[in-house]
Write an enzyme that holds these catalytic residues in place. Structure first.
Site, mmCIF file in Angstrom:
data_model
loop_
_atom_site.group_PDB
_atom_site.id
_atom_site.type_symbol
_atom_site.label_atom_id
_atom_site.label_comp_id
_atom_site.label_asym_id
_atom_site.label_seq_id
_atom_site.Cartn_x
_atom_site.Cartn_y
_atom_site.Cartn_z
ATOM 1 N N HIS A 1 0.851 -1.143 -0.080
ATOM 2 C CA HIS A 1 -0.029 -0.015 -0.129
ATOM 3 C C HIS A 1 0.824 1.205 0.030
ATOM 4 C CE1 HIS A 1 -2.117 -3.174 2.291
ATOM 5 N NE2 HIS A 1 -2.888 -2.999 1.538
ATOM 6 N N GLY B 1 -10.439 10.067 4.931
ATOM 7 C CA GLY B 1 -11.868 10.735 4.674
ATOM 8 C C GLY B 1 -12.682 9.923 3.962
ATOM 9 N N ILE B 2 -12.153 9.103 2.932
ATOM 10 C CA ILE B 2 -12.828 8.299 2.240
ATOM 11 C C ILE B 2 -13.823 7.078 3.198
ATOM 12 C CG2 ILE B 2 -13.014 6.628 0.246
ATOM 13 C CD1 ILE B 2 -10.587 7.657 -0.687
ATOM 14 N N ALA C 1 -4.833 12.244 11.802
ATOM 15 C CA ALA C 1 -6.346 12.081 11.185
ATOM 16 C C ALA C 1 -7.238 11.856 11.645
ATOM 17 C CB ALA C 1 -6.190 11.426 9.709
#
Ligand SMILES: Nc1ncnc2c1ncn2[C@@H]1O[C@H](COP(=O)(O)OP(=O)(O)O)[C@@H](O)[C@H]1O
Ligand SMILES: O=C(COP(=O)(O)O)[C@@H](O)CO
Length: 578
Positions: free
Chosen positions: A217, A400-401, A555
């Site tokens: 990733h 966020g997604i 985040a």
């Protein structure tokens, strides 16, 4: 880039449909992933593998006779939810317990762990095994922090062959642990990948450079060099892996190894064969006998340009398991017994359970909780980009997604159960499951835990008073710390949740109203979230990028503070019960 897609948000769901349509003789779709469409030997252990989508043939391509019994399939690069894993495991359970296997990513660890607890609570024997073959992802002293990559296949193969041979759950687990201890992978990358609909790559490697040890990733690697010639790459691979021989192997010469040369997405098979030519020469020169090597794609990272080499150091037991026949959509060897297809009745899934009785007062509160959730959804939708940008500094940019997917799933479920007369507690618990289910990933699991704790404390009998809400928030904090294992100072949402919960509970204990106590605690949360900027991350994706992260807040801490502040504003406006 990705050329072919419809709606990017529907990509993961649509690929499952197409995959099943193309392989119906071997797999069928169930909620959360796929299971075999053929009858397995009764009373054998079911092995369920899984992880995020975008890594084909991991994980669905490895379901079939001789290999896995089912695969839980998350969204792109996001772990499947505990609910998905649980559903797949229930559908595949064959009477002798379940082994859940995955690649030791943070979200996977949380969701597979929760699914395991749930299966056990229902009387289904269950064990978990996280594969840790990637030698670049942590040092020899931190073997359990290593991630799983192409060596997944070796370890899955050993477990599945043992299950197929009729070993009991404890033995299947023991053999898989042994396979994991003896499997090592080293990988390199030349370019990152771009997810469907994205305007820029999720991660990149500078043109002409090769990143050694870069994760699937984009997790940071260990160093960079110029792109070498194919033979030089083979030499790097073999040298690295021969310097990391499992502890119980005293002498390299004379050993037998299973070998996988894996393409990560856009490296051509022909290129792989050129590299493998030299790998085979070098292994031979080291005195190693190669057993049934595989060259191709086994764990990919969308269209990432990269290659990895895996060695599983065999003994007689592992060699038998490695050589055992298998017939899965993306992996075939030997010849398996022809398995009978399942009947339509056997393929039916159980339907939605009934809601518990709720008092009229609690049903009214459920409507207010629903409107709070809707408002939080609006807030998160407006902040997808902002949260993604913060996460991208040291994480994978998908916070966020993930939060958006989670809250939209929660709102949809909350609307449905509110219309069916759910009380506030049940509404929150169902919304929690839906949040975790739709979001996947680390924060999905943790928000699922938090809302379940809150819903359980509030219950369905009366409207949520300050004491119950405060106790529920404390339960959320305890639950998140129990599952996630993060402490204050690790740079996660826990750095906000602990002071928020402490402040709320202290104020409520002193007799403050819910609204006043919440508003004061929300201010504490805001400051705590900003203060995470000074911290060095110790958990999650941000951990390997510790230095890069200093100066930017976490985040998950920011999104939590945003949410509690929005709820505080609404409590003030609505004067929700005191
Ligand atoms: N072990 C943990 N305990 C508590 N919170 C965590 C933990 N690991 C990560 N987090 C939180 O999750 C956030 C990342 O969430 P997200 O990006 O949605 O998940 P993923 O990293 O799986 O993509 C981090 O910013 C951090 O606040
Ligand atoms: O893609 C994956 C998701 O990673 P998480 O951080 O666990 O969400 C992983 O499942 C690959 O196996």
């Amino acid at each position: 880039m990705t050329y072919l897609f419809n709606q990017p948000s529907a990509f993961a769901a649509e690929l499952i449909e197409g995959f099943v349509a193309a392989n119906a003789d071997k797999v069928r779709q169930v909620t959360g992933g796929v299971v075999r469409s053929t009858r397995s030997q009764p009373n054998t252990v079911a092995v369920i593998v899984g992880g995020g989508s975008g890594h084909y043939p991991a994980f669905a391509g490895l379901v079939g006779q001789g290999l896995a019994h089912g695969a839980a399939m998350g969204n792109l690069f996001a772990s499947p939810s505990a609910q998905q894993i649980y559903n797949v495991a229930r559908a595949a359970h064959n009477g002798a317990g379940v082994l859940l296997m995955f690649g030791n990513y943070a979200g996977d660890v949380l969701h597979f762990g929760q699914a395991c607890e749930r299966l056990r609570a229902e009387g289904i024997a269950c064990e978990i095994l996280a594969v840790t073959d990637d030698i670049s992802s942590a040092s020899k002293d931190e073997l359990t922090k290593r991630r799983g990559v192409a060596g997944d296949l070796c370890v899955f193969k050993a477990a599945c062959a043992a299950a197929e041979a009729g070993d009991d759950l404890a033995t299947v687990l023991k053999k898989s642990q042994h396979a994991n201890d003896r499997t090592r992978t080293f990988g390199v990358a030349f370019a990152g990948c771009t997810l469907p609909g994205a305007s820029h790559p999720l991660f990149e490697v500078e043109k002409g450079r090769m990143a050694l040890g870069l994760g699937i990733h984009g997790e940071p690697g260990i160093s960079e060099t110029e792109v070498p010639r194919a033979d030089e790459l083979a030499e790097i691979f073999v040298e690295r892996l021969l310097s990391e021989v499992p502890a119980d192997i005293k002498q390299i010469a004379g050993q037998r190894v299973a070998v996988i040369l894996n393409g990560l997405g856009s490296v051509k098979y022909e290129e792989l064969f050129v590299v493998y030519r030299r790998v085979a020469q070098l292994l031979d020169a080291a005195g190693l006998a190669v057993v049934e090597p595989d060259v191709g794609e086994f764990v990919t990272s969308f269209n990432m340009a990269g290659v990895s080499l895996t060695l599983m150091w065999l003994d007689d037991e592992l060699e038998t398991l490695w050589r055992a026949p298998a017939n899965a959509p993306a992996y075939r060897k030997g010849s398996v017994l022809i398995a009978e297809p399942l009947s339509a009745a056997e393929c039916e899934e159980s339907t939605e359970e009934a809601l518990p009785q709720a008092s009229a007062e609690s049903q009214q509160s459920a409507q207010r909780v629903l409107s709070l959730l809707e408002s939080v959804a609006d807030l998160l939708q407006r902040n997808v980009q902002k949260l993604g940008d913060i996460d991208a500094v040291a994480g994978d940019g998908d916070h966020g997604i993930g939060m958006e997917r989670g809250v939209l799933g929660a709102v949809e479920k909350a609307r449905e159960v509110a219309a069916r007369g759910a009380g506030a507690g049940s509404l929150l618990c169902r919304a929690a499951d839906a949040w975790a289910d739709k979001a996947g990933g680390t924060s999905g699991a943790l928000w699922g835990v938090a809302l379940t704790a809150l819903g359980t404390s509030i219950g369905d009998n009366q409207s949520p008073d300050a004491q119950r809400v405060a106790a529920g928030v404390k339960g959320a904090k305890d639950g998140i710390m129990h599952f996630g294992k993060a402490k204050v100072g690790d740079k996660t949402m826990v750095d906000v949740l602990v002071p928020f919960s402490d402040s709320l509970n202290a104020a409520v204990a002193e007799g403050a109203s819910l609204t006043d106590a919440w508003l004061a605690a929300a201010k504490v949360a805001d400051k705590a979230a900003q203060d995470t900027a000074h911290l060095v991350p110790k958990m999650g994706r941000a951990r390997p990028l510790a230095e890069k992260s200093v100066g930017t807040p976490d985040a998950g801490a920011i999104s939590l503070a945003m949410i509690v502040n929005r709820v505080g504003d609404l409590l003030k406006e609505q004067k929700v019960s005191q």
